[in-house]
Design a protein around this motif. Structure first.
Motif, PDB file in Angstrom:
ATOM      1  N   GLU A  55       0.844  -1.199   0.000  1.00  0.00           N
ATOM      2  CA  GLU A  55       0.000   0.000   0.000  1.00  0.00           C
ATOM      3  C   GLU A  55       0.874   1.242   0.000  1.00  0.00           C
ATOM      4  N   LYS A  56       0.609   2.152  -0.972  1.00  0.00           N
ATOM      5  CA  LYS A  56       1.436   3.348  -1.135  1.00  0.00           C
ATOM      6  C   LYS A  56       0.716   4.578  -0.573  1.00  0.00           C
ATOM      7  N   ASN A  57       1.442   5.293   0.284  1.00  0.00           N
ATOM      8  CA  ASN A  57       0.926   6.548   0.831  1.00  0.00           C
ATOM      9  C   ASN A  57       1.897   7.665   0.427  1.00  0.00           C
ATOM     10  N   GLU A  58       1.403   8.609  -0.376  1.00  0.00           N
ATOM     11  CA  GLU A  58       2.289   9.683  -0.844  1.00  0.00           C
ATOM     12  C   GLU A  58       2.608  10.655   0.295  1.00  0.00           C
ATOM     13  N   LEU A  59       3.911  10.878   0.527  1.00  0.00           N
ATOM     14  CA  LEU A  59       4.364  11.804   1.560  1.00  0.00           C
ATOM     15  C   LEU A  59       4.779  13.155   1.005  1.00  0.00           C
ATOM     16  N   LYS A  60       5.268  13.164  -0.232  1.00  0.00           N
ATOM     17  CA  LYS A  60       5.808  14.411  -0.786  1.00  0.00           C
ATOM     18  C   LYS A  60       5.849  14.319  -2.301  1.00  0.00           C
ATOM     19  N   SER A  61       5.610  15.467  -2.929  1.00  0.00           N
ATOM     20  CA  SER A  61       5.735  15.558  -4.382  1.00  0.00           C
ATOM     21  C   SER A  61       6.390  16.897  -4.712  1.00  0.00           C
ATOM     22  N   PHE A  62       7.374  16.870  -5.618  1.00  0.00           N
ATOM     23  CA  PHE A  62       8.045  18.123  -5.998  1.00  0.00           C
ATOM     24  C   PHE A  62       8.725  17.952  -7.359  1.00  0.00           C
ATOM     25  N   ALA A  63       8.904  19.088  -8.021  1.00  0.00           N
ATOM     26  CA  ALA A  63       9.541  19.081  -9.345  1.00  0.00           C
ATOM     27  C   ALA A  63      11.055  19.047  -9.203  1.00  0.00           C
ATOM     28  N   VAL A  64      11.709  18.385 -10.152  1.00  0.00           N
ATOM     29  CA  VAL A  64      13.169  18.390 -10.234  1.00  0.00           C
ATOM     30  C   VAL A  64      13.571  18.696 -11.674  1.00  0.00           C
ATOM     31  N   SER A  65      14.817  19.127 -11.833  1.00  0.00           N
ATOM     32  CA  SER A  65      15.305  19.452 -13.172  1.00  0.00           C
ATOM     33  C   SER A  65      16.444  18.525 -13.562  1.00  0.00           C
ATOM     34  N   LYS A  66      16.666  18.425 -14.846  1.00  0.00           N
ATOM     35  CA  LYS A  66      17.729  17.565 -15.391  1.00  0.00           C
ATOM     36  C   LYS A  66      19.078  17.913 -14.747  1.00  0.00           C
ATOM     37  N   ASP A  67      19.841  16.889 -14.428  1.00  0.00           N
ATOM     38  CA  ASP A  67      21.185  17.019 -13.854  1.00  0.00           C
ATOM     39  C   ASP A  67      21.206  17.590 -12.439  1.00  0.00           C
ATOM     40  N   GLU A  68      20.086  17.526 -11.766  1.00  0.00           N
ATOM     41  CA  GLU A  68      20.058  17.874 -10.348  1.00  0.00           C
ATOM     42  C   GLU A  68      20.504  16.642  -9.553  1.00  0.00           C
ATOM     43  N   ILE A  69      21.280  16.860  -8.496  1.00  0.00           N
ATOM     44  CA  ILE A  69      21.671  15.735  -7.635  1.00  0.00           C
ATOM     45  C   ILE A  69      20.635  15.585  -6.538  1.00  0.00           C
ATOM     46  N   LEU A  70      20.062  14.393  -6.435  1.00  0.00           N
ATOM     47  CA  LEU A  70      19.120  14.073  -5.369  1.00  0.00           C
ATOM     48  C   LEU A  70      19.738  12.977  -4.510  1.00  0.00           C
TER      49      LEU A  70
END
Length: 728
Positions: free
Chosen positions: A202-217
């Motif tokens: 069961e999946k519970n979403e905690l966070k959503s956000f945009a990222v850009s190409k070549d960003e380090i996560l």
């Protein structure tokens, strides 16, 4: 646009009340206006809870406004140190505002309805490093100027000798910490990240956000079961070796994670207390994140107070703990904001690596820094002191810093992406629906995601290269290839610079930097955001005795500039001295340096020739200020912050009166210099006759007319400053 000068908190705010009228008067003669932006903790609270205020009390969100300005070319900002508020500080500021008639709501520890949830969410924007990530839209260039460094060598602060027999140690977790659990990716394309808590598919979403190409996560977590075992082991070591337990965290900057790390230490150290009085503490709604101070305050209303205090004192008798204030019984675990690692560790190291016990005696210490990511830099200093002896500030060189911090790089931006697991689960990160990372966490574990954008990283690398070209000083990148996000950065640096500079893990980089400065040479540390924060206190404190004397320039990515004015680590004690003795020992050298650089920026950016003349006069005045030793003394009835401003104004007027680049300025300031020189004794005596007395500032977090009058007690000087302002 002119110059924007921030009004903040504590000592820097008091200093601003004295210095800013002088600065505004002098700069007005170069057609430069200084506007004030109030981003103090009190102002941020009011802005966050505007809807609760009367119409005439509402304030603009000055921080949000500045956040937009710093993204624009031409913005010229001087930033003084502000409170990165812990919850106890926030509550104290709320109480003071309420007493002054502002109907701001109380901070709800445990929200019971939607309104309280919203109140807590609004206050979350005020807590911790709420200011710096908004304003720092560029990378950091922080260093000691030649004049400051040469003065420090000629007039070194008194160093406490380090004994090679010292039992002081730095302790960190062997496994299970943020370092061990980190995973990282280079984002392949623009997209959307979603973080899910997954339990039994069961999946519970905690966070959503945009990222850009070549960003380090990168993402990681702290295993709190292993954390508790680690704390337990360190407490046993302190008992066995008779050394002080001393916790060092960053519960302000890391405002979600580190208060929890702090709470675990508190609960393990006082395990018997929390076990025996578990039900009573739950009834009193004691939150260990807020420290002993709140606990001791809340038990005042308990009918078990005497039993609790008896057990509390028994624990303190059998386990040595470092004290923030031995006379008042304030321990290292009283308030999370008292154990700020970047201020507390260098202070310990320059004190012969000793802290104070409950009797006020200096004692060897177990400096406990759970996460090994950065703890090793302090271990490196201890090892170096043991191998090579006490550092000599009259002979050592300097370590300056180029720090990656633009666009909330790395941990500074992690607050809204930090979670305390409320159940055993898998934390899964997906990019546009495809899984890219997964961690298995247990209930209570601390999980966080960090980001660093490619344009910020490349600008940081370029800034390091530029500093090398300007200074020819060796650059060392402090990165560990065993840390996944660092490994990605190392690959980027090698692609940009080949093997132009050394890249060393933090422990080795620290040892190498110490080797270089012991030889009398200088070097440049190029670091990520958190190390930038730590090193710009560590080396200045070891070299100069303080980090308040550094020049800190932030060239913005979009063309503006911010000039930061030093650190405020000892500000609360300094305010206490003002209240008791009307003596402020805050040194405004950082403000003088920042304003000089700000004037240079004004000249370059707006071709204002008068700004250039003023900048050169500032340079001469700063040299005179240092040579004549007009910095504040620690003792009342001697020079303090206010007299330092007077002498700086005197030297500045003299410099402007004798320069011959601008005859209009020369003519005017000859008259000003004459007035100041003739009244030196009168002005100094007007300051001194107010010292040594108790004063009422009218507030701690909210400074008004009373504080202004206290900070400007010389009528003669005030009249001369008014003459400058009013003369056409």
């Amino acid at each position: 646009m002119g110059i924007i000068y921030t009004f903040t908190d504590e000592s820097p705010a008091l200093a601003t009340l004295s210095f800013l009228p002088i600065a505004q008067a002098f700069l007005s003669k170069a057609n430069i206006k200084i506007d004030v932006s109030d981003i103090s903790l009190a102002a941020r609270i009011l802005a966050a809870q505007n809807s609760y205020l009367k119409e005439e009390q509402k304030v603009e969100d000055a921080l949000a406004k500045l956040g937009e300005l710093v993204k624009k070319d031409g913005t010229n900002l001087i930033k003084t140190p502000n409170i990165s508020a812990s919850i106890p500080q926030l509550k104290a500021a709320i109480k003071e505002l309420q007493e002054k008639g502002f109907n701001v709501p109380n901070y709800p520890d445990n929200p019971s309805n939607a309104e309280e949830e919203q109140i807590k969410e609004n206050y979350a924007k005020v807590l911790g490093s709420a200011v710096n990530p908004v304003l720092r839209q560029g990378n950091s260039d922080r260093r000691s100027t030649n004049a400051v460094k040469e003065y420090a060598k000629a007039n070194p602060y008194k160093v406490k000798e380090f004994s090679k027999d010292s039992k002081t140690r730095v302790s960190y977790m062997n496994d299970g910490d943020f370092f061990d659990n980190e995973k990282a990716v280079l984002i392949p394309n623009d997209g959307t990240i979603k973080l899910y808590e997954v339990v039994n598919q069961e999946k519970n979403e905690l966070k959503s956000f945009a990222v850009s190409k070549d960003e380090i996560l990168d993402a990681t977590f702290m295993n709190v079961e292993k954390l508790d075992k680690f704390y337990d082991e360190q407490i046993k070591i302190c008992k066995e070796e008779d050394i002080l337990f001393s916790l060092h965290l960053k519960a302000t900057m890391m405002k979600i994670s580190d208060p929890v790390l702090f709470a675990h230490a508190l609960k393990i150290f006082f395990k018997e207390l929390f076990t025996e009085f578990k039900d009573e503490f739950e009834k009193l709604q004691i939150n260990p994140n807020n420290g002993l101070s709140e606990l001791l305050s809340k038990i005042e209303n308990s009918n078990k107070k005497d039993e609790i205090l008896k057990k509390y004192n028994e624990i303190l008798e059998k386990t040595p703990i470092s004290m923030v204030n031995s006379d008042k019984g304030i321990t290292n675990l009283h308030v999370p904001s008292d154990v700020i690692v970047d201020a507390s560790m260098p202070a310990m190291l320059k004190n012969g690596a000793k802290l104070w016990d409950k009797e006020g005696k200096e004692k060897d210490t177990n400096a406990v820094i759970p996460d090994k990511t950065y703890a090793t830099i302090y271990e490196a200093v201890i090892d170096d002191l043991r191998q090579n002896g006490t550092l000599n500030p009259s002979k050592i060189g300097s370590v300056s810093n180029v720090g990656l911090m633009a666009k909330k790089a790395q941990e500074y931006g992690s607050h809204d992406k930090t979670f305390i697991a409320n159940k055993d689960a898998n934390y899964v990160i997906e990019l546009d629906g495809k899984e890219i990372m997964r961690h298995e966490v247990k209930k209570g574990d601390i999980y966080r995601i960090n980001l660093a954008k490619m344009d910020a990283i490349k600008n940081w690398i370029k800034l390091a290269e530029q500093r090398f070209e300007q200074s020819k000083e060796e650059v060392i990148f402090w990165l560990d290839e065993k840390r996944p996000s660092n490994k990605i950065m190392i690959d980027i640096i090698k692609a940009e610079l080949a093997n132009k500079f050394k890249i060393l893990k933090p422990y080795d980089a620290c040892k190498e930097s110490l080797r270089i400065i012991r030889s009398g040479k200088n070097c440049i540390s190029a670091t990520g955001n958190v190390l930038r924060d730590y090193l710009t206190d560590l080396f200045p404190i070891l070299e100069l005795g303080t980090s308040a004397k550094m020049l800190s320039i932030v060239p913005m990515l979009n063309g503006g500039a911010m000039f930061e004015t030093g650190a405020g680590g000892s500000a609360p004690k300094q305010v206490e001295q003002v209240i008791e003795e009307n003596h402020l020992r805050w040194d405004s050298l950082g403000e003088f340096l920042a304003l000089q650089s700000s004037l240079e920026y004004e000249y370059i950016h707006n071709k204002n020739q008068k700004a250039n003349v003023l900048a050169q006069a500032f340079d001469e005045a700063i040299s005179n200020y240092l040579e004549e030793n007009k910095a504040p003394s620690r003792k009342a009835k001697e020079n303090d912050n206010r007299t330092s401003h007077f002498y700086f104004a005197l030297y500045l007027a003299n410099a402007l009166a004798k320069q011959n680049q601008d005859m209009q300025l020369q003519s005017f300031f000859k008259e000003v210099a004459d007035k100041l020189n003739k009244n030196v004794d009168t002005i100094f005596n007007e300051f001194m006759q107010e010292e040594g007395k108790k004063v009422d500032l009218g507030g701690y977090y909210v400074l008004g007319q009373k504080a202004q009058e206290i900070m400007r007690p010389s009528k003669t000087l005030n009249d001369i400053i008014n003459f400058i302002k009013e003369s056409k």
